[in-house]
Design a protein around this motif. Structure first.
Motif, PDB file in Angstrom:
ATOM      1  N   ASP A 168       1.127  -0.773   0.401  1.00  0.00           N
ATOM      2  CA  ASP A 168       0.019  -0.152   0.324  1.00  0.00           C
ATOM      3  C   ASP A 168       0.576   1.206  -0.108  1.00  0.00           C
ATOM      4  O   ASP A 168       1.126   1.621   0.857  1.00  0.00           O
ATOM      5  CB  ASP A 168      -0.988   0.080   1.079  1.00  0.00           C
ATOM      6  CG  ASP A 168      -1.760   1.409   1.291  1.00  0.00           C
ATOM      7  OD1 ASP A 168      -2.150   1.721   0.144  1.00  0.00           O
ATOM      8  OD2 ASP A 168      -2.688   1.484   2.137  1.00  0.00           O
ATOM      9  N   ASP A 205       0.452   4.139  -0.024  1.00  0.00           N
ATOM     10  CA  ASP A 205       0.119   5.570   1.215  1.00  0.00           C
ATOM     11  C   ASP A 205       0.844   5.396   2.300  1.00  0.00           C
ATOM     12  O   ASP A 205       0.723   6.165   2.910  1.00  0.00           O
ATOM     13  CB  ASP A 205      -1.427   5.083   1.125  1.00  0.00           C
ATOM     14  CG  ASP A 205      -2.137   6.134  -0.342  1.00  0.00           C
ATOM     15  OD1 ASP A 205      -1.629   6.413  -1.009  1.00  0.00           O
ATOM     16  OD2 ASP A 205      -3.602   5.840  -0.052  1.00  0.00           O
ATOM     17  N   THR A 206       1.080   4.522   3.062  1.00  0.00           N
ATOM     18  CA  THR A 206       1.356   3.334   4.073  1.00  0.00           C
ATOM     19  C   THR A 206       3.221   4.607   4.620  1.00  0.00           C
ATOM     20  O   THR A 206       3.097   4.924   5.429  1.00  0.00           O
ATOM     21  CB  THR A 206       2.304   1.957   4.183  1.00  0.00           C
ATOM     22  OG1 THR A 206       1.268   0.803   3.778  1.00  0.00           O
ATOM     23  CG2 THR A 206       2.772   2.059   5.743  1.00  0.00           C
ATOM     24  N   ARG A 262       3.701   7.882   2.723  1.00  0.00           N
ATOM     25  CA  ARG A 262       2.734   8.753   2.841  1.00  0.00           C
ATOM     26  C   ARG A 262       2.871   8.727   4.341  1.00  0.00           C
ATOM     27  O   ARG A 262       3.070  10.146   5.078  1.00  0.00           O
ATOM     28  CB  ARG A 262       2.366   8.958   1.636  1.00  0.00           C
ATOM     29  CG  ARG A 262       1.713  10.409   2.016  1.00  0.00           C
ATOM     30  CD  ARG A 262       0.583  10.634   1.266  1.00  0.00           C
ATOM     31  NE  ARG A 262      -0.482  10.214   1.309  1.00  0.00           N
ATOM     32  CZ  ARG A 262      -1.515   9.822   1.985  1.00  0.00           C
ATOM     33  NH1 ARG A 262      -1.814  11.247   2.881  1.00  0.00           N
ATOM     34  NH2 ARG A 262      -2.395   8.772   2.249  1.00  0.00           N
ATOM     35  N   ILE A 263       1.778   8.424   4.878  1.00  0.00           N
ATOM     36  CA  ILE A 263       1.143   8.389   6.861  1.00  0.00           C
ATOM     37  C   ILE A 263       2.503   8.519   7.371  1.00  0.00           C
ATOM     38  O   ILE A 263       2.210   9.239   8.563  1.00  0.00           O
ATOM     39  CB  ILE A 263      -0.016   7.526   6.801  1.00  0.00           C
ATOM     40  CG1 ILE A 263      -1.343   7.332   5.411  1.00  0.00           C
ATOM     41  CG2 ILE A 263       0.021   7.153   7.812  1.00  0.00           C
ATOM     42  CD1 ILE A 263      -1.815   5.747   5.555  1.00  0.00           C
ATOM     43  N   ASN A 272       4.770  11.478   6.904  1.00  0.00           N
ATOM     44  CA  ASN A 272       3.475  12.887   7.413  1.00  0.00           C
ATOM     45  C   ASN A 272       3.687  12.802   9.436  1.00  0.00           C
ATOM     46  O   ASN A 272       3.810  13.283   9.625  1.00  0.00           O
ATOM     47  CB  ASN A 272       2.065  13.327   7.725  1.00  0.00           C
ATOM     48  CG  ASN A 272       1.856  13.077   5.433  1.00  0.00           C
ATOM     49  OD1 ASN A 272       2.808  14.050   5.432  1.00  0.00           O
ATOM     50  ND2 ASN A 272       0.725  12.243   5.348  1.00  0.00           N
ATOM     51  N   ARG A 311       9.038  14.160   1.953  1.00  0.00           N
ATOM     52  CA  ARG A 311       9.188  13.606   1.392  1.00  0.00           C
ATOM     53  C   ARG A 311       9.505  13.070   0.337  1.00  0.00           C
ATOM     54  O   ARG A 311       9.949  12.633   0.188  1.00  0.00           O
ATOM     55  CB  ARG A 311       8.146  14.778   0.509  1.00  0.00           C
ATOM     56  CG  ARG A 311       7.293  14.514  -0.863  1.00  0.00           C
ATOM     57  CD  ARG A 311       6.122  15.550  -1.064  1.00  0.00           C
ATOM     58  NE  ARG A 311       7.234  16.501  -2.099  1.00  0.00           N
ATOM     59  CZ  ARG A 311       7.953  17.043  -3.681  1.00  0.00           C
ATOM     60  NH1 ARG A 311       7.949  15.504  -3.522  1.00  0.00           N
ATOM     61  NH2 ARG A 311       8.500  17.901  -3.428  1.00  0.00           N
ATOM     62  N   GLU A 354       7.479   5.601  -7.295  1.00  0.00           N
ATOM     63  CA  GLU A 354       6.619   4.757  -8.287  1.00  0.00           C
ATOM     64  C   GLU A 354       6.677   3.719  -9.513  1.00  0.00           C
ATOM     65  O   GLU A 354       5.970   3.232  -9.819  1.00  0.00           O
ATOM     66  CB  GLU A 354       5.663   5.913  -9.677  1.00  0.00           C
ATOM     67  CG  GLU A 354       4.558   6.929  -8.502  1.00  0.00           C
ATOM     68  CD  GLU A 354       3.789   8.193  -9.068  1.00  0.00           C
ATOM     69  OE1 GLU A 354       3.861   7.733  -9.820  1.00  0.00           O
ATOM     70  OE2 GLU A 354       3.257   8.573  -8.209  1.00  0.00           O
TER      71      GLU A 354
END
Length: 307
Positions: free
Chosen positions: A22, A24-25, A27-28, A31, A116, A192
């Motif tokens: 995943d 998004d993991t 990025r989370i 953050n 980031r 990506e």
């Protein structure tokens, strides 16, 4: 007057396969790291060392975040203060007896962290070099990310420039009588193209690591033979080549640059070679650019253009 600006890559290591599943993991987690880096977070280090006279002493150092400012919801500018014990000598003029006394000393490094891009820019001091800065930052980050239920582990390594397989082999051949050769691999932090390749192509090597939950693979060759290791031997060549083809979308140079692959060698006479310290990416920063606002702008331009 100017100083050398170094760059380090921050890599998530412990939960990397969750990120592959995943995207998004990551990025989370980044953050969360951005939020948790705060003034006063401290890491204490203690280890035995040998001084210039061959005497063993306990080296103690603490690393602390200070003057933390945050920008654009992804960028942190602040300091790491290192406080350690230096040994100084005092001589009794009458007897000639030498006494070693620990004296507390503090050094400070200013850093710019783009969470980031997972890149840190910083300059060093005489007694606070890039290797120790990376150790301190790594442990502070891991402390910030320590949860009651789960610990997250990040690695921090110097970003290299212009290192490829041909260069590494050439440097190794300059070392006579290599006694140990260590090749280390960590699964790459995915962008990506890497994620797309994993999902579309299977990426056999990465999936084999994932199946075994391997977050670090080390191969150690050693030799007690008088002539040392034969770097040209097929078995050694195969491991070096394999390490730098861990992923189809990564060139060998990119893998080494971002510390997904490292090679270290030590000869019988004690001489050493390591990709971790070889050809670090450098830029210059002038004294007037070390004020916080100027430092932010200079580092932002470098990081944006280089990464």
């Amino acid at each position: 007057m100017s100083s050398i600006l170094f760059f380090s890559k921050v890599n998530l290591n412990s939960h990397i396969y969750s990120v592959y599943e995943d995207p998004d993991t990551l990025r989370i987690l980044l953050n969360r790291l951005f939020t948790r880096i705060q003034n006063g977070v401290t890491y204490e280090r203690e280890e035995p060392r040998i001084d210039e006279d061959g005497d063993v002493f306990i080296y103690k150092a603490s690393y602390k975040f200070s003057s933390i400012d945050k920008f654009q919801e992804t960028i942190i500018v602040g300091n790491i203060i290192k406080t350690s014990n230096l040994l100084i000598k005092r001589i009794n003029e009458r007897t000639g007896e030498v006494t070693k006394i620990p004296v507390e000393n503090s050094e400070i490094i200013q850093f710019y962290f783009d969470t980031r891009k997972e890149v840190v820019a910083f300059y060093t001091t005489q007694r606070f070099g890039y290797s120790e800065f990376n150790i301190g930052l790594k442990e502070l980050i891991n402390k910030c990310m320590k949860d009651n239920n789960e610990d997250y582990n990040f690695e921090v390594e110097l970003i290299k420039s212009g290192l490829d397989i041909k260069t590494i082999k050439s440097e190794l051949k300059k070392i006579r009588n290599i006694e140990t050769l260590k090749i280390e691999i960590i699964p790459p932090n995915p962008d990506e193209p890497i994620l797309e390749a994993i999902h579309n192509n299977g990426e056999e090597e990465i999936n084999a690591y994932k199946a075994a939950n391997i977050t670090n693979r080390s191969i150690l060759f050693s030799s007690k033979a008088p002539q040392g290791l034969n770097i040209d031997a097929d078995i050694v060549e195969q491991e070096i080549n394999r390490a730098t083809t861990i992923h189809s979308t990564l060139t060998a140079e990119e893998a080494i640059k971002n510390s997904y692959v490292s090679v270290e060698a030590e000869a019988k006479d004690g001489s050493r070679y390591s990709t971790k310290d070889n050809r670090p990416l450098k830029r210059r920063i002038k004294e007037y650019q070390k004020t916080k606002n100027e430092f932010f702008e200079v580092c932002r331009r470098y990081v944006s253009s280089l990464f």
